[in-house]
Motif scaffolding. Structure first.
Motif, PDB file in Angstrom:
ATOM      1  N   VAL A 123      28.377   8.590   3.778  1.00 59.56           N
ATOM      2  CA  VAL A 123      28.359  10.027   4.038  1.00 59.56           C
ATOM      3  C   VAL A 123      27.761  10.565   2.791  1.00 59.56           C
ATOM      4  CG1 VAL A 123      29.765  11.890   4.639  1.00 59.56           C
ATOM      5  CG2 VAL A 123      29.755  10.001   6.296  1.00 59.56           C
ATOM      6  N   ILE A 124      26.757  10.981   2.305  1.00 64.29           N
ATOM      7  CA  ILE A 124      26.131  11.362   1.165  1.00 64.29           C
ATOM      8  C   ILE A 124      26.030  12.744   0.944  1.00 64.29           C
ATOM      9  CG2 ILE A 124      23.750  11.451  -0.111  1.00 64.29           C
ATOM     10  CD1 ILE A 124      23.088   9.461   2.350  1.00 64.29           C
ATOM     11  N   SER A 125      26.602  12.786  -0.136  1.00 54.88           N
ATOM     12  CA  SER A 125      26.889  14.572  -0.536  1.00 54.88           C
ATOM     13  C   SER A 125      26.528  14.631  -2.124  1.00 54.88           C
ATOM     14  CB  SER A 125      28.528  14.968  -0.063  1.00 54.88           C
ATOM     15  OG  SER A 125      29.306  13.888  -1.012  1.00 54.88           O
ATOM     16  N   GLY A 126      26.583  15.946  -2.659  1.00 61.04           N
ATOM     17  CA  GLY A 126      27.161  16.272  -3.793  1.00 61.04           C
ATOM     18  C   GLY A 126      25.144  16.097  -4.298  1.00 61.04           C
ATOM     19  N   ILE A 127      23.518  16.568  -3.362  1.00 63.03           N
ATOM     20  CA  ILE A 127      23.421  16.470  -3.334  1.00 63.03           C
ATOM     21  C   ILE A 127      22.242  18.328  -3.838  1.00 63.03           C
ATOM     22  CG2 ILE A 127      20.370  16.322  -2.660  1.00 63.03           C
ATOM     23  CD1 ILE A 127      21.647  12.885  -2.883  1.00 63.03           C
ATOM     24  N   GLN A 128      22.250  19.095  -4.111  1.00 66.38           N
ATOM     25  CA  GLN A 128      21.403  19.972  -4.190  1.00 66.38           C
ATOM     26  C   GLN A 128      19.298  20.186  -3.643  1.00 66.38           C
ATOM     27  OE1 GLN A 128      23.114  22.456  -7.144  1.00 66.38           O
ATOM     28  NE2 GLN A 128      22.186  21.448  -8.403  1.00 66.38           N
ATOM     29  N   GLU A 129      19.204  21.889  -3.825  1.00 62.91           N
ATOM     30  CA  GLU A 129      18.164  22.123  -3.723  1.00 62.91           C
ATOM     31  C   GLU A 129      18.042  22.499  -5.658  1.00 62.91           C
ATOM     32  OE1 GLU A 129      15.538  22.308  -1.765  1.00 62.91           O
ATOM     33  OE2 GLU A 129      17.513  21.812   0.058  1.00 62.91           O
ATOM     34  N   TYR A 130      16.594  21.827  -5.799  1.00 68.91           N
ATOM     35  CA  TYR A 130      16.318  21.409  -7.154  1.00 68.91           C
ATOM     36  C   TYR A 130      15.820  22.575  -7.569  1.00 68.91           C
ATOM     37  CZ  TYR A 130      20.048  17.618  -7.473  1.00 68.91           C
ATOM     38  OH  TYR A 130      20.662  17.104  -7.391  1.00 68.91           O
ATOM     39  N   ASN A 131      15.158  23.660  -8.523  1.00 70.65           N
ATOM     40  CA  ASN A 131      14.388  24.380  -9.375  1.00 70.65           C
ATOM     41  C   ASN A 131      14.564  23.924 -10.551  1.00 70.65           C
ATOM     42  OD1 ASN A 131      13.695  25.814  -6.948  1.00 70.65           O
ATOM     43  ND2 ASN A 131      15.250  27.367  -6.814  1.00 70.65           N
ATOM     44  N   VAL A 132      13.732  23.895 -11.643  1.00 68.29           N
ATOM     45  CA  VAL A 132      13.367  22.907 -12.521  1.00 68.29           C
ATOM     46  C   VAL A 132      12.017  22.987 -13.704  1.00 68.29           C
ATOM     47  CG1 VAL A 132      12.892  20.871 -12.149  1.00 68.29           C
ATOM     48  CG2 VAL A 132      13.732  21.121 -13.678  1.00 68.29           C
ATOM     49  N   ASP A 133      12.299  23.680 -14.297  1.00 70.76           N
ATOM     50  CA  ASP A 133      10.883  24.190 -15.479  1.00 70.76           C
ATOM     51  C   ASP A 133      10.000  22.274 -15.623  1.00 70.76           C
ATOM     52  OD1 ASP A 133      11.863  26.199 -15.071  1.00 70.76           O
ATOM     53  OD2 ASP A 133      13.037  26.661 -17.710  1.00 70.76           O
ATOM     54  N   ALA A 134       8.874  23.000 -15.759  1.00 68.95           N
ATOM     55  CA  ALA A 134       8.375  21.635 -16.001  1.00 68.95           C
ATOM     56  C   ALA A 134       7.734  21.052 -17.838  1.00 68.95           C
ATOM     57  CB  ALA A 134       6.708  21.808 -15.378  1.00 68.95           C
ATOM     58  N   GLY A 135       8.557  20.025 -17.853  1.00 68.89           N
ATOM     59  CA  GLY A 135       8.264  18.966 -19.152  1.00 68.89           C
ATOM     60  C   GLY A 135       9.234  18.772 -19.033  1.00 68.89           C
ATOM     61  N   ARG A 136      10.562  19.101 -18.484  1.00 71.36           N
ATOM     62  CA  ARG A 136      11.848  19.242 -18.931  1.00 71.36           C
ATOM     63  C   ARG A 136      12.832  17.530 -17.558  1.00 71.36           C
ATOM     64  NH1 ARG A 136      14.918  23.283 -20.885  1.00 71.36           N
ATOM     65  NH2 ARG A 136      13.923  25.086 -21.100  1.00 71.36           N
TER      66      ARG A 136
END
Length: 823
Positions: free
Chosen positions: A632-645
């Motif tokens: 059972v997998i948990s703890g993963i969400q949708e990610y919005n991140v800036d380029a270069g990070r």
């Protein structure tokens, strides 16, 4: 002539010195070889020119050869040459460019003849194709970083040989850097500099135009000067023509080297030639200048047809068919003809008399494979016996075919090509590019595959796949005794147990033993104890043995055992008032039978039961239940991140037994696969935006059943955003504002300059008019107008008439672009 070191097409001519007093008729000269044009290509060769003289007498003749590298004497001229046979592309260096800019690459190409095609490809994007030069990519992005290839092709047409296409390529790297915030800060200065420079250029242009218009009004006789210059130029051209005619010696013989224009186009249908299928050559006629059209193979005429409505065939191979259709000639090679013998032949078409020929088509013939053999290594038996857990090699080999074949492996229709390795193609002596393809499969024996079949398929021509014979595999493994539960039996009853055993080969012996009584041995597939008593309460063991023999392993006896408990219960008294109690992880119930309808992970734990009557309570009997479940997998969400990070995705996994493997995949990139507990991006880019999937697998081993792999997945999205740059947005406005201020200052200065200049010229014009009257009295034969004098003063080139007469004789030799002093 295409000779290394000759920059352009060159002439070779012969100069003859003949004793004319002994010549009865003028000599005629022929240079051999005399075909035209001289177009050569080879790695290294010599070209020999000889001269045939028709003169009487033929003695006392001196031969002087002139060619681009020098001159020599003698009747024969031999030039050792090293010939270029393909385009040469200068090194294209790697490019580091910032995103948003324009990539511009113009290659330096040395090719003769000139390239017919130039195109560009990209290593990791098969859809990328740019035709022509230069290569330009506007508003380039980081996703455009890749290895690019420049490909250049030209067509060589040597005299007496078919045309051939030669291709060169050059690979270079393009790395697109992300526009950082520090670079964006500098855009204000760039915008101001650009706007100011643009405004300054406009102001200078306007000022220059004003001065030009004003000066033009001051020089009204410029048209007369131009007319006189034109007359001098015509005289000079006439003199140059006379010089050119005199310089050409009548006894020079020239060989011109030109390539005729193409009026025919040769195509094929279908695109590839395959053994056993009809194949067509079509000569498209774009002009009706010639009465006869031919199709040749390696300079051999295969068809000759009238280029008119009759379409009459004058020459036709008995093996091929020729027809006409809508300004074209079609030559058909039937499928019954062995087209394989035409592999790598060169075909072209053209006019019989006018000498114009089409492009050259080099024929590549596909030869489909017809069979593929499957063998087991090192022992090829049927069925193939494999020890569980050991390795076995299988080899598939095709018969000769062109091009090489692609081989796929299957285990009972499940594709297992990932476990195979392609082998080098084998070309037998005289194979003529027809090769045997092979592949080796490494198979690990698995008892679950017992009785399945292994086979392979191969294909080198689309939709013409062949399949090998099926090879059955026999997996040898020791006995497997499925779980024997513990037994609760009342004394005096009969104990009867029949186990479930799987083995290959079948067990040769089954026997039973008792833990606390070493003398107890019971032989047989099942155990039976009649009138069991309390002293039989003990742990029992079921034993099974088989014998495994494989060709590459010694004979071995394999034994398996299974332990279970037999509880002999005494009868209760009284038996009519017994109460039962179960305790387990989900709670407590009072019932003789505990039933769990749907087992879940919360049912994992210790189970115990006790019985109570009026006399007392029995000893509590327990059993540990181990509930296994998929991850059972948990703890993963949708990610919005800036380029270069940096981005690090770590899942939380709940699994029993613990997971055996974790990997990550990407939706729009089938080749992307990442193994490990976490997914890490060090310098994430916009091109990394996608849907990703986390896969977690464990292995369940339930009692009485075979092992099962269970895999769980979770899908999530990573959205990489470009870093906004607010400073860059205002740079254009700052540049324009600064530019407007600068243009106002420059226009004001320009107006002041024009005003002062005109005021000065008005004063000087009055002085020039007085000078004109004075000069007319001193030189009355020269009635020069005041305007002329003004022009001379401007140019500061006023000459006396005596000086002009002294230069008349050199007028056509040293031409000066100055106004004339005579009207």
């Amino acid at each position: 002539m295409v000779v290394e070191g000759f920059k352009t097409t060159s002439n070779i001519y012969l100069n003859l010195n003949v004793d004319k007093s002994q010549t009865n008729h003028p000599p005629s000269v022929t240079i051999v070889p005399s075909y035209n044009p001289y177009i050569l290509y080879e790695r290294q060769q010599n070209i020999v020119f000889s001269c045939v003289i028709d003169a009487n007498p033929s003695s006392n003749i001196t031969y002087n050869w002139h060619y681009p590298d020098g001159s020599m004497s003698g009747k024969f001229l031999t030039i050792p040459t090293v010939i270029r046979d393909e385009p040469v592309i200068s090194v294209i260096h790697g490019n580091n460019i910032t995103e948003g800019q324009t990539l511009y690459i113009s290659p330096i190409i040395d090719s003769y003849p000139s390239p017919t095609y130039i195109w560009w490809t990209r290593q990791n994007d098969d859809s990328f194709l740019h035709i022509g030069t230069p290569l330009q990519i506007y508003n380039i992005q980081t996703k455009d970083s890749d290895n690019y290839t420049c490909i250049v092709m030209n067509t060589l047409t040597p005299s007496g040989l078919p045309s051939q296409n030669r291709t060169s390529h050059r690979v270079f790297k393009v790395y697109v850097q992300l526009l950082s915030a520090n670079k964006a800060v500098k855009t204000n200065t760039i915008g101001i500099w650009f706007g100011s420079s643009l405004v300054a250029l406009m102001a200078i242009a306007i000022t220059g135009l004003c001065v030009y218009k004003y000066r033009k009004r001051q020089v009204p006789n410029v048209e007369d000067v131009e007319n006189q210059k034109k007359k001098i130029d015509e005289s000079f051209n006439t003199y140059e023509d006379i010089w050119d005619v005199r310089s050409k010696r009548p006894d020079h013989v020239y060989q011109n080297m030109k390539i005729s224009d193409k009026e025919y186009v040769l195509t094929t249908t279908p695109e590839r030639a395959t053994v056993g299928q009809d194949f067509n050559f079509t000569c498209h006629i774009t002009s009706n200048k010639d009465s006869y059209v031919f199709i040749t193979r390696d300079s051999i005429y295969e068809s000759l047809i009238s280029n008119d409505y009759t379409c009459k065939s004058h020459l036709r191979s008995t093996d091929f068919n020729s027809t006409c259709y809508n300004h074209s000639i079609i030559l058909t090679i039937p499928g019954t003809y062995d087209i394989d013998i035409l592999h790598e032949s060169s075909w072209k078409c053209g006019g019989l008399f006018r000498g114009s020929i089409s492009n050259t088509v080099s024929l590549y013939v596909y030869v489909p494979i017809t069979n593929i053999g499957l063998t087991a290594t090192p022992y090829d038996t049927s069925p193939v016996e494999i020890l569980n857990g050991s390795s076995q090699h299988f080899t598939c080999t095709t018969n000769p075919g062109r091009p090489p074949s692609k081989i796929q492996w299957y285990l009972s229709d499940a594709n297992i090509t990932y476990a195979a390795t392609a082998q080098p193609d084998v070309c037998d002596p005289g194979c003529y590019e027809k090769v045997r393809s092979s592949s080796v499969l490494l198979y690990i024996g698995n008892s679950n595959d017992n009785g399945k079949t292994i086979y392979c398929t191969a294909e080198n021509v689309e939709e013409q796949s062949v399949r090998s014979l099926d090879r059955r595999i026999d997996i040898l493994y020791p006995p497997v005794i499925f779980n024997i539960p513990d037994y609760n039996i009342t004394e005096g009853s009969t104990l009867y147990i029949t186990p479930s055993i799987e083995a290959n080969p079948q067990p040769i012996s089954v026997w039973w033993t008792r833990q606390n009584d070493s003398s107890f041995i019971y032989n047989g597939m099942n155990i039976t104890i009649i009138n069991i008593q309390k002293d039989y309460d003990d742990y029992y063991k079921c034993n099974a043995m088989n014998t495994i023999t494989t060709p590459n392993h010694p004979t071995q006896n394999k034994t398996t055992e299974e332990l279970f408990k037999v509880n002999v219960l005494s009868e209760a008294n009284p038996v009519d008032a017994i109460m039962y109690q179960w305790k387990y992880p989900a709670g407590t119930i009072r019932n003789g039978v505990l039933t769990i309808t749907t087992v879940s992970k919360r049912h994992n734990g210790q189970y115990s039961c006790s019985a109570t009557n009026s006399v007392g309570t029995s000893i509590r009997t327990g059993k540990q239940i181990d509930v296994q479940y998929a991850p059972v997998i948990s703890g993963i969400q949708e990610y919005n991140v800036d380029a270069g990070r940096a981005l690090n995705v770590i899942p939380t996994v709940d699994a029993h037994p613990s997971h055996t493997s974790i990997w990550w995949t990407r939706q729009h990139s089938v080749q992307f696969i990442y193994y490990g507990w976490n997914l890490t991006f060090i310098n994430i880019q916009e091109s990394d935006s996608d849907n990703y999937t986390c896969h977690v697998m464990n292995t369940l081993i339930p009692s009485g059943l075979s092992a099962q792999n269970r895999t769980s997945i979770t899908v999530f999205n990573i959205n990489v955003q470009k870093i906004p740059n607010d400073d860059a947005v205002n740079s254009a406005a700052i540049g324009v504002g600064t530019g407007l201020a600068v243009i106002m200052l420059i226009l004001g200065a320009a107006s002041l300059f024009v005003f002062l200049y005109r005021k000065r010229r008005m004063k000087k014009r009055k002085e020039n008019r007085n000078s004109k009257v004075y000069e007319s009295e001193l030189d009355k034969p020269r009635q020069t107008s005041g305007v002329d004098n003004h022009l001379y003063n401007e140019l500061q080139d006023l000459k006396s008439e005596k000086q002009i007469r002294q230069k008349d004789t050199n007028l056509y030799v040293n031409l000066e672009l100055k106004p004339a002093t005579r009207t």
